[in-house]
Design a protein around this motif. Sequence first.
Motif, PDB file in Angstrom:
ATOM      1  N   VAL A  50      -0.470   5.177   0.438  1.00 23.74           N
ATOM      2  CA  VAL A  50      -1.704   5.940   0.599  1.00 23.74           C
ATOM      3  C   VAL A  50      -1.403   7.398   0.934  1.00 23.74           C
ATOM      4  O   VAL A  50      -0.756   7.682   1.941  1.00 23.74           O
TER       5      VAL A  50
ATOM      6  N   SER B 254      -3.248  -3.937   3.122  1.00 24.63           N
ATOM      7  CA  SER B 254      -3.144  -3.554   1.717  1.00 24.63           C
ATOM      8  C   SER B 254      -4.121  -2.445   1.353  1.00 24.63           C
ATOM      9  O   SER B 254      -4.081  -1.917   0.241  1.00 24.63           O
ATOM     10  N   ASN B 255      -4.957  -2.081   2.303  1.00 27.73           N
ATOM     11  CA  ASN B 255      -5.941  -1.033   2.050  1.00 27.73           C
ATOM     12  C   ASN B 255      -6.165  -0.202   3.314  1.00 27.73           C
ATOM     13  O   ASN B 255      -7.245  -0.201   3.892  1.00 27.73           O
TER      14      ASN B 255
ATOM     15  N   ASP C  81      -6.989  -4.177   7.052  1.00 29.25           N
ATOM     16  CA  ASP C  81      -6.439  -4.748   5.822  1.00 29.25           C
ATOM     17  C   ASP C  81      -5.209  -3.925   5.466  1.00 29.25           C
ATOM     18  O   ASP C  81      -5.335  -2.820   4.947  1.00 29.25           O
TER      19      ASP C  81
ATOM     20  N   VAL D 116      -7.245   2.665   5.679  1.00 27.81           N
ATOM     21  CA  VAL D 116      -8.336   3.622   5.522  1.00 27.81           C
ATOM     22  C   VAL D 116      -8.173   4.739   6.546  1.00 27.81           C
ATOM     23  O   VAL D 116      -8.130   4.487   7.751  1.00 27.81           O
TER      24      VAL D 116
ATOM     25  N   ALA E 232       0.832  -1.201   0.000  1.00 28.66           N
ATOM     26  CA  ALA E 232       0.000   0.000   0.000  1.00 28.66           C
ATOM     27  C   ALA E 232       0.865   1.250   0.000  1.00 28.66           C
ATOM     28  O   ALA E 232       1.946   1.275   0.587  1.00 28.66           O
TER      29      ALA E 232
END
Length: 464
Positions: A65, A111-112, A109, A114, A63
Amino acid sequence: MKSAFWIRTALAGALTFSVTESTVYAHDELGGSVEKGENLAGSELVVPLLEGSKNVGNLQEVAAVPLKELKEGVKNSTADVYAHKGFAYLGTHSANGGAGGVRVFDMKDPSNPVEVSSFGSVEGTWQEKVIVKTVDTPDFKGDLAVVSVQQLDRFNPDTKGGFLLYDVTNPKEPKKLGFWESPSPARGTHELYLTVQDNNIYVLTADCYADYYSHGENMDVSFVDVTNPANPETIYEFDPRDYIPEVSDENYDGYNWTDEEGIKRTAFAHSVKTDGNGTTAYLSYWDLGTIILDISDAKNPVYLGRTDFASTVQGSAHSMDLAKGGNVLVETREVFGPVRDGFETSYGYTMLYDIKDKTAPKLLSTFKTDFTGKVPGGSTVHDPKVHGNTLYLSHYSGGVRVVDITDASNPVETGSYIPSKSNIWGVFVDRNYVLASDMGSGLKVLQKKGSSNDANANTAIQTP
């Protein structure tokens, strides 16, 4: 009363500062070099470079972000990164007016990630460092976050430096509990640490140049009792003149220091940390090295010892961490200017010390990374994080370096991660992933290939 040494050096320091006040926000501020990494070219790799031996070769970037914009069109830059109970906490730096607060990411997660909330944003300041711990006192029970607050302009009467305290028991809904205002005329708290000692909760602060700017009225390091987070109370200030034989009013003015060999050096508190039980404090004090205090009685610390540098080595003790059950000290030294008359030519590198006897730290080894052919212009080390026998180092344009310290007298680099246009400020190992804060592009996450995204996973990435 201050000595003639202070009078001789104050004018020179003031002149240096007047030139840099409007553009330099970090260290060494008075010396004119920039800490933030903005003067490094950064890697121009099209894709991240991730390589290593043993298990490091199984890591992958899962990730990358960016931070949300709190204000439309205003992009904040990241600073340090911390993790607690499956959430990542990113501090923010001074770019584009600061006021970026702390950003909270749900890492269920990896990989994601938030971004679920932000807190601590204050106009005219930036929020670089955040520490979160679970505490239980008569006044507060839950997850407590402490956030450093530094002024963009220390002469602005409408802003205040210090630190904020937040209840993040529910990280999605942070609640402000209190604020400690730094009493000094410096910018406020640069780095800090939250420590639990039995039933007492303390915040240790490093307010860079507080001693110098206040002419000795305030000190760079304060111990603040936050057992009741709504009512922080300063209980102690550290003055190196009171403890260290080599430091006195005759050779030190809170910033300029002439050591016992007659070498002109710089000394100010940059960072603070404690051991796991909160009874030993480590003060990263630039050319004074890492100062070690017994703080079993936090109101009456006892000086134990400090690290020292050879006459040809630029000091610049920036940050530290502990290894081998607290018997080894890892000291990172931030040096952006590798060429300086009378000193070795080198960017900042890492030193490892045997501190079984804390009154006499013994240098075990030094660790330097070879950036030849990979990073334009080279890079200084920044922050260290130890997990087991693995040392993770943030290196700005040099990315994240992974070092095997099973034999602390012979550290061996086993892996590296260099994202495109790398500017890695901090690194943190949590659960089954490694977090890195990239000043230009936000949160980076590394994870073992094929690793579960289960939030309850607790096997950290290591090199055996």
